[in-house]
Design an enzyme around this catalytic site. Structure first.
Site, PDB file in Angstrom:
ATOM      1  N   TRP A 154       0.976  -1.318  -0.272  1.00  7.18           N
ATOM      2  CA  TRP A 154       0.418  -0.411   0.098  1.00  7.18           C
ATOM      3  C   TRP A 154       0.318   1.443   0.456  1.00  7.18           C
ATOM      4  O   TRP A 154       0.090   2.341  -0.251  1.00  7.18           O
ATOM      5  CB  TRP A 154      -1.013  -0.044   0.982  1.00  7.18           C
ATOM      6  CG  TRP A 154      -1.897  -0.457   1.008  1.00  7.18           C
ATOM      7  CD1 TRP A 154      -3.373   0.233   0.284  1.00  7.18           C
ATOM      8  CD2 TRP A 154      -2.433  -2.137   1.440  1.00  7.18           C
ATOM      9  NE1 TRP A 154      -4.613  -1.555  -0.254  1.00  7.18           N
ATOM     10  CE2 TRP A 154      -4.153  -2.630   0.195  1.00  7.18           C
ATOM     11  CE3 TRP A 154      -2.012  -3.191   1.679  1.00  7.18           C
ATOM     12  CZ2 TRP A 154      -4.201  -3.471  -0.160  1.00  7.18           C
ATOM     13  CZ3 TRP A 154      -2.280  -4.599   1.451  1.00  7.18           C
ATOM     14  CH2 TRP A 154      -3.531  -4.310   0.890  1.00  7.18           C
ATOM     15  N   HIS A 168      -7.010   3.066   1.546  1.00  2.60           N
ATOM     16  CA  HIS A 168      -7.635   2.520   1.301  1.00  2.60           C
ATOM     17  C   HIS A 168      -9.265   3.159   1.624  1.00  2.60           C
ATOM     18  O   HIS A 168      -8.927   3.205   3.116  1.00  2.60           O
ATOM     19  CB  HIS A 168      -7.799   1.356   0.618  1.00  2.60           C
ATOM     20  CG  HIS A 168      -7.571   0.500   2.328  1.00  2.60           C
ATOM     21  ND1 HIS A 168      -6.994  -1.053   1.846  1.00  2.60           N
ATOM     22  CD2 HIS A 168      -7.165   0.891   2.892  1.00  2.60           C
ATOM     23  CE1 HIS A 168      -6.861  -1.924   2.919  1.00  2.60           C
ATOM     24  NE2 HIS A 168      -6.845  -0.661   3.757  1.00  2.60           N
ATOM     25  N   ARG A 194      -1.354   7.680  -1.632  1.00  6.79           N
ATOM     26  CA  ARG A 194      -0.234   6.158  -1.301  1.00  6.79           C
ATOM     27  C   ARG A 194       0.672   6.920  -1.647  1.00  6.79           C
ATOM     28  O   ARG A 194       1.100   7.991  -3.212  1.00  6.79           O
ATOM     29  CB  ARG A 194      -0.644   5.304  -2.227  1.00  6.79           C
ATOM     30  CG  ARG A 194      -2.022   4.387  -1.617  1.00  6.79           C
ATOM     31  CD  ARG A 194      -2.131   3.407  -2.621  1.00  6.79           C
ATOM     32  NE  ARG A 194      -3.691   3.154  -2.336  1.00  6.79           N
ATOM     33  CZ  ARG A 194      -4.066   2.075  -2.502  1.00  6.79           C
ATOM     34  NH1 ARG A 194      -4.071   1.081  -4.147  1.00  6.79           N
ATOM     35  NH2 ARG A 194      -5.639   1.354  -2.253  1.00  6.79           N
ATOM     36  N   GLN A 208     -11.285   5.988  -4.032  1.00  4.74           N
ATOM     37  CA  GLN A 208     -11.561   4.935  -4.214  1.00  4.74           C
ATOM     38  C   GLN A 208     -13.161   4.693  -3.644  1.00  4.74           C
ATOM     39  O   GLN A 208     -13.998   5.963  -3.455  1.00  4.74           O
ATOM     40  CB  GLN A 208     -11.573   3.915  -2.735  1.00  4.74           C
ATOM     41  CG  GLN A 208      -9.855   3.295  -3.619  1.00  4.74           C
ATOM     42  CD  GLN A 208      -9.444   2.577  -2.475  1.00  4.74           C
ATOM     43  OE1 GLN A 208      -9.836   2.890  -2.097  1.00  4.74           O
ATOM     44  NE2 GLN A 208      -8.442   1.603  -3.277  1.00  4.74           N
ATOM     45  N   VAL A 251     -10.119 -10.127   1.850  1.00  2.00           N
ATOM     46  CA  VAL A 251     -11.195 -11.525   1.205  1.00  2.00           C
ATOM     47  C   VAL A 251     -10.582 -12.919   1.454  1.00  2.00           C
ATOM     48  O   VAL A 251      -9.204 -12.655   1.063  1.00  2.00           O
ATOM     49  CB  VAL A 251     -11.395 -11.311   0.151  1.00  2.00           C
ATOM     50  CG1 VAL A 251     -12.634  -9.305   0.206  1.00  2.00           C
ATOM     51  CG2 VAL A 251     -10.475 -10.032  -0.816  1.00  2.00           C
ATOM     52  N   ALA A 305     -17.237  -7.695  -0.306  1.00  2.00           N
ATOM     53  CA  ALA A 305     -16.524  -6.510  -0.327  1.00  2.00           C
ATOM     54  C   ALA A 305     -15.646  -6.431  -2.168  1.00  2.00           C
ATOM     55  O   ALA A 305     -15.450  -6.859  -2.597  1.00  2.00           O
ATOM     56  CB  ALA A 305     -15.052  -6.219   0.352  1.00  2.00           C
TER      57      ALA A 305
HETATM   58  N1  PHE Z   1      -8.580  -2.257  -0.481  1.00  2.00           N
HETATM   59  C1  PHE Z   1      -8.394  -2.768  -1.665  1.00  2.00           C
HETATM   60  C2  PHE Z   1      -7.369  -1.939  -2.326  1.00  2.00           C
HETATM   61  O1  PHE Z   1      -7.439  -0.100  -2.009  1.00  2.00           O
HETATM   62  C3  PHE Z   1      -9.243  -2.414  -2.415  1.00  2.00           C
HETATM   63  C4  PHE Z   1     -10.255  -3.721  -2.298  1.00  2.00           C
HETATM   64  C5  PHE Z   1     -11.618  -3.548  -1.678  1.00  2.00           C
HETATM   65  C6  PHE Z   1     -10.028  -6.099  -2.240  1.00  2.00           C
HETATM   66  C7  PHE Z   1     -12.374  -5.082  -1.129  1.00  2.00           C
HETATM   67  C8  PHE Z   1     -11.112  -6.639  -1.736  1.00  2.00           C
HETATM   68  C9  PHE Z   1     -11.578  -6.134  -1.600  1.00  2.00           C
HETATM   69  O2  PHE Z   1      -6.211  -2.248  -2.628  1.00  2.00           O
END
Ligand code: PHE
Length: 337
Positions: A154, A168, A194, A208, A251, A305
């Site tokens: 990240w 995120h 980022r 996002q 996930v 998600a």
């Molecule tokens: N939070 C992740 C990102 O910023 C995106 C994501 C959200 C991926 C939910 C899977 C499920 O890279």
């Protein structure tokens, strides 16, 4: 494709026009009723049927490129002509005024309102959270332990007090699960940060829209349907999609949704690197550890998600090829798909 003009040379030709008269010749040559592209389209009848549709799509893409190049050059030349008249110290006060573009909402705002409208219609609510987060909400609760290499993905900024400009808006999903009882349906639009080197496709601050649904018996099928209807709504037509396995700590299974490239209609171009698909929305089923970290029993509840890089959506929808244009005030909408 054999026998077709190069996109770059069409663009170059438009740029080489130094006055509006020359540009009109460009328009007639490429876009006129008797122009090259109409000629190529007419010639399709004689093409081997197996190649016809790919060739047709490629010719249509060239027409759009010529149209976009013409519009952009026209706007530039009009400004140049106006400036030249001013520099010459002579203004024709009887000339009709040139059209002034009226102010309008930023494309990010326009599309975000549409996406919010789409999801609220499906019973989702809009959740927000702080832009400066703590490690728990940005990482720990999302099954990204301290010292785990996944954290490096990240490119996180830290403040002196080890606070995190959120990387995120998944952090908002954690807050949603902590403060609501399932069933939960939320989307979380917002700005994220980022430590990226800024170029045409990367920015250190972008938007996002993440989504979360928690209920009983949630499957990948629910996620797939939700994302496909979203893409159809945003792009105004049904596009080919595909899921590829992917890893995100929060996930399991993790997936990436690819969407048919709108720039070449799936034929393959420089933007989709010849694959015909653009990687658009990551997602998956919420990891049991994430549910548990928010006090939900994973044996009772499941969820899906997803989290889209919203700027990319906006760029695809409006044909903007450089993310910096979204933020530097030199935005010129070239095309709406
Ligand atoms: N939070 C992740 C990102 O910023 C995106 C994501 C959200 C991926 C939910 C899977 C499920 O890279």
């Amino acid at each position: 494709m054999t026998g077709l003009p190069e996109a770059a040379s069409i663009r170059g030709e438009a740029l080489a026009c130094t006055d509006l008269l020359a540009l009109e010749e460009f328009r007639l040559r490429w876009l006129g009723k008797k122009g090259e592209i109409t000629g190529l389209l007419k010639g399709l009848g004689a093409v081997d049927p197996a190649e016809r549709s790919a060739r047709g799509a490629a010719i249509n893409a060239l027409r759009d490129i010529a149209q976009t190049a013409w519009e952009a050059r026209k706007a530039e030349l009009e400004v140049i002509a106006e400036q030249a008249a001013l520099d010459a110290g002579w203004i024709d006060v009887t000339a009709p005024s040139s059209a002034r573009a009226a102010g309008r909402l930023h494309p990010i705002t326009v599309l975000l309102e549409e996406v919010i409208d789409h999801f609220t219609g499906l019973g989702f609510e809009v959740a927000s959270g702080p832009e400066i987060e703590d490690e728990f909400h940005n990482f720990d609760a999302l099954n990204i332990p301290k010292d785990h290499p996944a954290r490096d993905v990240w490119d996180t900024f830290y403040t002196d007090r080890r606070e995190i400009p959120r990387t995120h808006t998944s952090s908002v999903q954690i807050r949603a699960m902590q403060t609501r009882k399932p069933p939960i349906r939320v989307i979380s639009p917002g700005r994220v940060f980022r430590n990226e080197t800024i170029d045409a496709t990367h920015h250190a601050s972008f938007n996002q829209v993440e989504g979360l649904l928690v209920d009983r018996h949630v499957t990948v099928g629910h996620l797939k349907h939700t994302l496909e209807t979203l893409v159809t709504r945003i792009m105004g037509r049904k596009l080919e999609t595909r899921f590829r396995p992917a890893f995100y700590p929060f996930v399991e299974p993790g997936l990436d949704l690819d969407v048919q490239c709108v720039f070449c209609n799936g034929v393959g171009c420089s933007i989709c690197k010849g694959s015909g698909y653009i990687e658009l929305i990551p997602g998956g089923l919420v990891h049991p550890k994430v549910l548990a970290s928010c006090g939900l029993d994973p044996d009772e509840w499941q969820g899906f998600a997803f989290g889209m890089g919203f700027d990319r959506m906006v760029m695809m929808r409006y044909g903007i090829d450089d993310i910096r244009r979204l933020y530097d005030g030199r935005l010129q909408l070239v095309r709406q798909f």
